[in-house]
Design a protein around this motif. Structure first.
Motif, PDB file in Angstrom:
ATOM      1  N   LEU A 151      45.902  42.760  44.044  1.00 23.73           N
ATOM      2  CA  LEU A 151      46.558  44.133  43.293  1.00 23.73           C
ATOM      3  C   LEU A 151      46.533  45.685  44.038  1.00 23.73           C
ATOM      4  O   LEU A 151      45.465  45.691  44.129  1.00 23.73           O
ATOM      5  CB  LEU A 151      46.028  43.812  41.783  1.00 23.73           C
TER       6      LEU A 151
ATOM      7  N   THR B 243      45.843  49.630  42.730  1.00 22.30           N
ATOM      8  CA  THR B 243      45.267  50.373  41.641  1.00 22.30           C
ATOM      9  C   THR B 243      45.390  51.998  41.943  1.00 22.30           C
ATOM     10  O   THR B 243      45.261  51.567  43.180  1.00 22.30           O
ATOM     11  CB  THR B 243      43.680  49.919  41.456  1.00 22.30           C
TER      12      THR B 243
ATOM     13  N   TYR C  25      40.329  43.336  40.779  1.00 23.23           N
ATOM     14  CA  TYR C  25      41.955  43.473  41.029  1.00 23.23           C
ATOM     15  C   TYR C  25      42.223  43.464  42.075  1.00 23.23           C
ATOM     16  O   TYR C  25      42.791  42.713  42.797  1.00 23.23           O
ATOM     17  CB  TYR C  25      42.366  44.862  39.792  1.00 23.23           C
TER      18      TYR C  25
ATOM     19  N   ASP D 150      38.659  38.047  34.031  1.00 24.30           N
ATOM     20  CA  ASP D 150      38.625  39.380  35.091  1.00 24.30           C
ATOM     21  C   ASP D 150      36.882  39.618  34.355  1.00 24.30           C
ATOM     22  O   ASP D 150      36.746  38.882  33.569  1.00 24.30           O
ATOM     23  CB  ASP D 150      39.261  40.820  35.080  1.00 24.30           C
TER      24      ASP D 150
ATOM     25  N   ARG E  56      38.161  47.574  39.369  1.00 21.79           N
ATOM     26  CA  ARG E  56      39.091  47.779  39.834  1.00 21.79           C
ATOM     27  C   ARG E  56      38.350  46.888  41.512  1.00 21.79           C
ATOM     28  O   ARG E  56      39.642  46.954  42.341  1.00 21.79           O
ATOM     29  CB  ARG E  56      38.664  49.112  40.312  1.00 21.79           C
TER      30      ARG E  56
ATOM     31  N   LEU F  48      47.220  49.482  36.797  1.00 22.23           N
ATOM     32  CA  LEU F  48      47.740  48.194  38.423  1.00 22.23           C
ATOM     33  C   LEU F  48      48.670  48.566  38.018  1.00 22.23           C
ATOM     34  O   LEU F  48      49.725  48.139  36.871  1.00 22.23           O
ATOM     35  CB  LEU F  48      47.545  46.930  36.983  1.00 22.23           C
TER      36      LEU F  48
END
Length: 133
Positions: free
Chosen positions: A35, A37, A29, A121, A26, A49
């Motif tokens: 991004l 989430t 991201y 990732d 998390r 996501l």
């Protein structure tokens, strides 16, 4: 077309993949990739996501049983791969380098087809930025 086929073709299907540490994923991201989430509190160990449009990808914690995918799990179309690589590298993303297909010193594959660069990732899942005009 049979009713079963129609049933699935009308389904709002989604894809998903696992990570070994949901909090680390998390953070990456959101803070590195930028991004959005959201957690799935009722199900524990699951997040979404939120991508362009109404598309979501399910990410779930698998802990010790996680094995990173051996293929690209998520592709991000961009207008300019070189600019995207430069920006993401500036945020700390490390791009993967391959002999086949060959990638250059920045991690971009230029050997035919669209320009593409791969990165992982924190769980080792492979993502890409791919040039799309």
């Amino acid at each position: 077309m049979t009713q079963t086929t129609r049933l699935l073709s009308d389904s709002p299907a989604f894809s998903g993949f696992s990570v070994d540490d949901l909090d680390a994923a998390r953070t990456f991201y959101e803070e590195v990739l930028g991004l959005r989430t959201s957690a799935e509190p009722a199900m524990g160990g699951i997040m979404h996501l939120h991508l362009g449009g109404d598309r979501d990808v399910l990410v779930y914690a698998k802990g010790d049983g996680h094995a990173p995918a051996t293929y690209t799990v998520l592709n991000f179309p961009v207008a300019d791969v070189d600019a995207a690589v430069a920006e993401l590298a500036g945020r700390g993303v490390q791009f993967l380098h391959y002999d086949e297909p060959p990638t250059d010193e920045t991690g971009v594959m230029r050997a035919g087809g669209p320009l593409i660069a791969w990165f992982a990732d924190p769980a080792g899942n492979v993502f890409s930025v791919i040039e799309q005009s």
